[in-house]
Design a protein around this motif. Structure first.
Motif, PDB file in Angstrom:
ATOM      1  N   ILE A 209     -29.720  -1.759   4.997  1.00 22.98           N
ATOM      2  CA  ILE A 209     -30.589  -2.402   5.980  1.00 22.98           C
ATOM      3  C   ILE A 209     -31.008  -3.764   5.435  1.00 22.98           C
ATOM      4  CG2 ILE A 209     -32.739  -2.214   7.260  1.00 22.98           C
ATOM      5  CD1 ILE A 209     -32.568   0.839   6.748  1.00 22.98           C
ATOM      6  N   LYS A 210     -30.725  -4.813   6.197  1.00 26.77           N
ATOM      7  CA  LYS A 210     -31.059  -6.167   5.759  1.00 26.77           C
ATOM      8  C   LYS A 210     -32.530  -6.490   5.977  1.00 26.77           C
ATOM      9  CE  LYS A 210     -26.386  -7.673   6.939  1.00 26.77           C
ATOM     10  NZ  LYS A 210     -25.572  -8.569   7.813  1.00 26.77           N
ATOM     11  N   GLY A 211     -33.169  -5.731   6.850  1.00 28.06           N
ATOM     12  CA  GLY A 211     -34.565  -5.968   7.201  1.00 28.06           C
ATOM     13  C   GLY A 211     -34.803  -5.508   8.620  1.00 28.06           C
ATOM     14  N   THR A 212     -35.821  -6.042   9.269  1.00 29.46           N
ATOM     15  CA  THR A 212     -36.117  -5.684  10.646  1.00 29.46           C
ATOM     16  C   THR A 212     -34.941  -6.058  11.544  1.00 29.46           C
ATOM     17  OG1 THR A 212     -37.212  -7.826  10.911  1.00 29.46           O
ATOM     18  CG2 THR A 212     -38.602  -5.933  10.346  1.00 29.46           C
ATOM     19  N   THR A 213     -34.949  -5.547  12.769  1.00 26.51           N
ATOM     20  CA  THR A 213     -33.808  -5.740  13.679  1.00 26.51           C
ATOM     21  C   THR A 213     -34.252  -6.481  14.944  1.00 26.51           C
ATOM     22  OG1 THR A 213     -34.232  -3.492  14.505  1.00 26.51           O
ATOM     23  CG2 THR A 213     -32.530  -3.738  12.826  1.00 26.51           C
ATOM     24  N   PRO A 214     -34.644  -7.751  14.804  1.00 27.82           N
ATOM     25  CA  PRO A 214     -35.178  -8.477  15.962  1.00 27.82           C
ATOM     26  C   PRO A 214     -34.091  -8.939  16.929  1.00 27.82           C
ATOM     27  CG  PRO A 214     -35.079  -9.933  14.072  1.00 27.82           C
ATOM     28  CD  PRO A 214     -34.673  -8.562  13.576  1.00 27.82           C
ATOM     29  N   TYR A 215     -34.481  -9.138  18.167  1.00 27.54           N
ATOM     30  CA  TYR A 215     -33.583  -9.695  19.191  1.00 27.54           C
ATOM     31  C   TYR A 215     -33.273 -11.156  18.881  1.00 27.54           C
ATOM     32  CZ  TYR A 215     -32.151 -11.226  23.912  1.00 27.54           C
ATOM     33  OH  TYR A 215     -31.483 -11.753  24.985  1.00 27.54           O
ATOM     34  N   ILE A 216     -34.282 -11.877  18.403  1.00 27.21           N
ATOM     35  CA  ILE A 216     -34.128 -13.291  18.040  1.00 27.21           C
ATOM     36  C   ILE A 216     -34.590 -13.486  16.600  1.00 27.21           C
ATOM     37  CG2 ILE A 216     -34.853 -15.662  18.540  1.00 27.21           C
ATOM     38  CD1 ILE A 216     -35.380 -14.794  21.423  1.00 27.21           C
ATOM     39  N   GLY A 217     -33.786 -14.206  15.831  1.00 24.47           N
ATOM     40  CA  GLY A 217     -34.195 -14.541  14.471  1.00 24.47           C
ATOM     41  C   GLY A 217     -33.541 -13.677  13.411  1.00 24.47           C
ATOM     42  N   TRP A 218     -33.865 -13.985  12.144  1.00 24.15           N
ATOM     43  CA  TRP A 218     -33.313 -13.265  11.014  1.00 24.15           C
ATOM     44  C   TRP A 218     -34.120 -12.015  10.691  1.00 24.15           C
ATOM     45  CZ3 TRP A 218     -28.743 -14.966  10.521  1.00 24.15           C
ATOM     46  CH2 TRP A 218     -28.424 -16.327  10.527  1.00 24.15           C
ATOM     47  N   PRO A 219     -33.505 -11.049  10.036  1.00 27.08           N
ATOM     48  CA  PRO A 219     -34.262  -9.877   9.581  1.00 27.08           C
ATOM     49  C   PRO A 219     -35.380 -10.279   8.632  1.00 27.08           C
ATOM     50  CG  PRO A 219     -31.892  -9.490   9.406  1.00 27.08           C
ATOM     51  CD  PRO A 219     -32.067 -10.945   9.706  1.00 27.08           C
ATOM     52  N   LYS A 220     -36.494  -9.599   8.746  1.00 28.27           N
ATOM     53  CA  LYS A 220     -37.640  -9.821   7.858  1.00 28.27           C
ATOM     54  C   LYS A 220     -37.878  -8.548   7.050  1.00 28.27           C
ATOM     55  CE  LYS A 220     -38.513 -13.794   9.978  1.00 28.27           C
ATOM     56  NZ  LYS A 220     -37.548 -13.702  11.099  1.00 28.27           N
ATOM     57  N   ASN A 221     -38.561  -8.686   5.927  1.00 31.60           N
ATOM     58  CA  ASN A 221     -38.810  -7.547   5.046  1.00 31.60           C
ATOM     59  C   ASN A 221     -40.289  -7.396   4.709  1.00 31.60           C
ATOM     60  OD1 ASN A 221     -36.147  -6.170   4.069  1.00 31.60           O
ATOM     61  ND2 ASN A 221     -35.690  -8.374   4.131  1.00 31.60           N
ATOM     62  N   PRO A 222     -41.112  -7.114   5.730  1.00 38.66           N
ATOM     63  CA  PRO A 222     -42.518  -6.860   5.436  1.00 38.66           C
ATOM     64  C   PRO A 222     -42.658  -5.565   4.637  1.00 38.66           C
ATOM     65  CG  PRO A 222     -42.015  -6.234   7.680  1.00 38.66           C
ATOM     66  CD  PRO A 222     -40.792  -6.923   7.152  1.00 38.66           C
ATOM     67  N   PRO A 223     -43.474  -5.545   3.591  1.00 36.22           N
ATOM     68  CA  PRO A 223     -43.629  -4.305   2.824  1.00 36.22           C
ATOM     69  C   PRO A 223     -44.253  -3.215   3.683  1.00 36.22           C
ATOM     70  CG  PRO A 223     -45.254  -5.932   2.145  1.00 36.22           C
ATOM     71  CD  PRO A 223     -44.309  -6.637   3.064  1.00 36.22           C
ATOM     72  N   HIS A 224     -43.791  -1.990   3.525  1.00 36.15           N
ATOM     73  CA  HIS A 224     -44.320  -0.874   4.320  1.00 36.15           C
ATOM     74  C   HIS A 224     -44.102   0.430   3.587  1.00 36.15           C
ATOM     75  CE1 HIS A 224     -40.314   0.623   5.480  1.00 36.15           C
ATOM     76  NE2 HIS A 224     -39.955  -0.637   5.641  1.00 36.15           N
ATOM     77  N   GLY A 225     -44.854   1.425   4.024  1.00 37.92           N
ATOM     78  CA  GLY A 225     -44.654   2.787   3.553  1.00 37.92           C
ATOM     79  C   GLY A 225     -43.993   3.586   4.643  1.00 37.92           C
ATOM     80  N   LYS A 226     -44.452   4.815   4.831  1.00 42.09           N
ATOM     81  CA  LYS A 226     -43.893   5.648   5.884  1.00 42.09           C
ATOM     82  C   LYS A 226     -44.283   5.096   7.252  1.00 42.09           C
ATOM     83  CE  LYS A 226     -43.746   9.890   3.160  1.00 42.09           C
ATOM     84  NZ  LYS A 226     -44.116  11.335   3.083  1.00 42.09           N
ATOM     85  N   GLY A 227     -43.481   5.456   8.259  1.00 42.52           N
ATOM     86  CA  GLY A 227     -43.748   4.978   9.609  1.00 42.52           C
ATOM     87  C   GLY A 227     -43.257   5.979  10.632  1.00 42.52           C
ATOM     88  N   PRO A 228     -43.576   5.761  11.911  1.00 43.99           N
ATOM     89  CA  PRO A 228     -43.189   6.715  12.957  1.00 43.99           C
ATOM     90  C   PRO A 228     -41.729   6.570  13.353  1.00 43.99           C
ATOM     91  CG  PRO A 228     -44.289   4.844  13.940  1.00 43.99           C
ATOM     92  CD  PRO A 228     -44.351   4.627  12.448  1.00 43.99           C
ATOM     93  N   LEU A 229     -41.218   7.575  14.011  1.00 47.21           N
ATOM     94  CA  LEU A 229     -39.965   7.478  14.753  1.00 47.21           C
ATOM     95  C   LEU A 229     -40.335   6.945  16.132  1.00 47.21           C
ATOM     96  CD1 LEU A 229     -36.894   8.149  14.993  1.00 47.21           C
ATOM     97  CD2 LEU A 229     -37.607  10.351  15.946  1.00 47.21           C
ATOM     98  N   ARG A 230     -39.688   5.870  16.565  1.00 47.15           N
ATOM     99  CA  ARG A 230     -40.050   5.230  17.834  1.00 47.15           C
ATOM    100  C   ARG A 230     -38.839   5.190  18.760  1.00 47.15           C
ATOM    101  NH1 ARG A 230     -40.474  -0.414  19.385  1.00 47.15           N
ATOM    102  NH2 ARG A 230     -40.083  -1.080  17.230  1.00 47.15           N
ATOM    103  N   LEU A 231     -39.069   5.469  20.052  1.00 45.52           N
ATOM    104  CA  LEU A 231     -38.030   5.422  21.079  1.00 45.52           C
ATOM    105  C   LEU A 231     -38.379   4.315  22.067  1.00 45.52           C
ATOM    106  CD1 LEU A 231     -37.557   9.258  21.735  1.00 45.52           C
ATOM    107  CD2 LEU A 231     -36.338   7.798  20.094  1.00 45.52           C
ATOM    108  N   GLN A 232     -37.381   3.565  22.480  1.00 50.66           N
ATOM    109  CA  GLN A 232     -37.605   2.330  23.221  1.00 50.66           C
ATOM    110  C   GLN A 232     -37.560   2.489  24.734  1.00 50.66           C
ATOM    111  OE1 GLN A 232     -34.448  -0.607  22.956  1.00 50.66           O
ATOM    112  NE2 GLN A 232     -35.932  -2.278  22.870  1.00 50.66           N
ATOM    113  N   ASP A 233     -38.535   1.861  25.392  1.00 55.26           N
ATOM    114  CA  ASP A 233     -38.471   1.583  26.821  1.00 55.26           C
ATOM    115  C   ASP A 233     -38.001   0.137  26.951  1.00 55.26           C
ATOM    116  OD1 ASP A 233     -38.901   0.941  29.489  1.00 55.26           O
ATOM    117  OD2 ASP A 233     -41.099   0.988  29.337  1.00 55.26           O
ATOM    118  N   HIS A 234     -36.762  -0.066  27.389  1.00 56.83           N
ATOM    119  CA  HIS A 234     -36.194  -1.412  27.447  1.00 56.83           C
ATOM    120  C   HIS A 234     -36.770  -2.237  28.588  1.00 56.83           C
ATOM    121  CE1 HIS A 234     -32.710  -4.382  27.418  1.00 56.83           C
ATOM    122  NE2 HIS A 234     -33.064  -4.325  26.152  1.00 56.83           N
ATOM    123  N   GLY A 235     -37.504  -1.599  29.484  1.00 57.89           N
ATOM    124  CA  GLY A 235     -38.204  -2.323  30.538  1.00 57.89           C
ATOM    125  C   GLY A 235     -37.335  -2.801  31.673  1.00 57.89           C
TER     126      GLY A 235
END
Length: 251
Positions: A209-235
């Protein structure tokens, strides 16, 4: 006198699994046999059912394990009589109440049988590991798009090895192995990895994983611990459905 002390030490080292050098090859089978610790016993599930040590996140009966990603209120998606849930358009993403790190995830999804729109607006959703790293869900049947955003991609990062979708309106399975990145003093010191098996076909093979998976821009690597499983509403009224969601924690 010294030989008597050294021989037991050598035997203890050999039986502990440590060797002086690869040049010193074991000469008995016992020297390479390990008996502890004994792995725990796990009873496999049948026909997609969860194994005995899994945590079931959605069994088709309620949204008790899920909340709105927008405001942490109750999940507003549609609960169906067949034991599945469907994205309710423009109500926002949903996520688990519990946070996770490294996991084995099983999740089943389908796009609508009735095809509407094309490109990224056809049956679009996403599975976000740790809440921020997206495995793309998309109806790609006779529907080309950019390949690092097609079904099974690690969005905008890794193109899948194959397109293994079933026909529109039928159930797909994702079996995902996710190892979370490691951070130290606010900096990433080890990248996370994702493996994805789509309908029994390996499509992401332990990719970094290079980092976050944004629609626009480069991956970022904000420090984090555990997180939720998230499912998308694409709208965009993509009407993607999910069922039979369970995880096994790997840490």
């Amino acid at each position: 006198m010294y030989k008597l002390k050294i021989v037991p030490l050598l035997l203890a080292i050999l039986f502990s699994g440590w060797t002086w050098s690869q040049d010193i090859e074991p000469t008995t089978p016992e020297e390479t046999e390990i008996y502890e610790p004994v792995p725990p016993k796990v009873i496999p599930g049948k026909a997609g059912a969860p194994p005995s040590d899994a945590m079931v996140l959605f069994d088709g009966t309620s949204f008790k394990n899920w909340i709105s990603s927008r405001d942490s209120t109750d999940a507003k998606w549609l609960l169906n009589e067949d034991g599945s849930m469907t994205v309710k358009d423009k109500t926002g993403d949903i996520q688990t109440k519990q946070n996770f790190g490294s996991i084995q995830l099983h999740i089943e999804w389908k796009s609508p049988a009735e095809v509407q729109m094309d490109g990224q607006n056809r049956g679009n959703s996403g599975v976000f590991l740790n809440g921020i790293y997206e495995v793309q869900v998309l109806d790609n049947n006779n529907n080309d798009t950019y390949v690092n955003g097609q079904v099974g991609s690690i969005y905008k990062q890794h193109v899948p090895l194959a397109m293994a979708s079933v026909p529109s309106g039928e159930w797909n399975t994702y079996d995902i192995i996710y190892h979370a990145p490691v951070f130290e003093k606010g900096q990433k010191i080890k990248s996370g990895t994702i493996t994805v098996i789509h309908n029994g076909v390996l499509i992401q093979d332990h990719v970094q994983i290079k980092g976050t998976t944004p629609y626009i821009g480069w991956p970022k690597n904000p420090p984090h611990g555990k997180g939720p499983l998230r499912l998308q509403d694409h709208g965009d009224n993509s009407r993607v459905s999910y069922r039979n969601i369970w995880v096994r924690e790997l840490e």
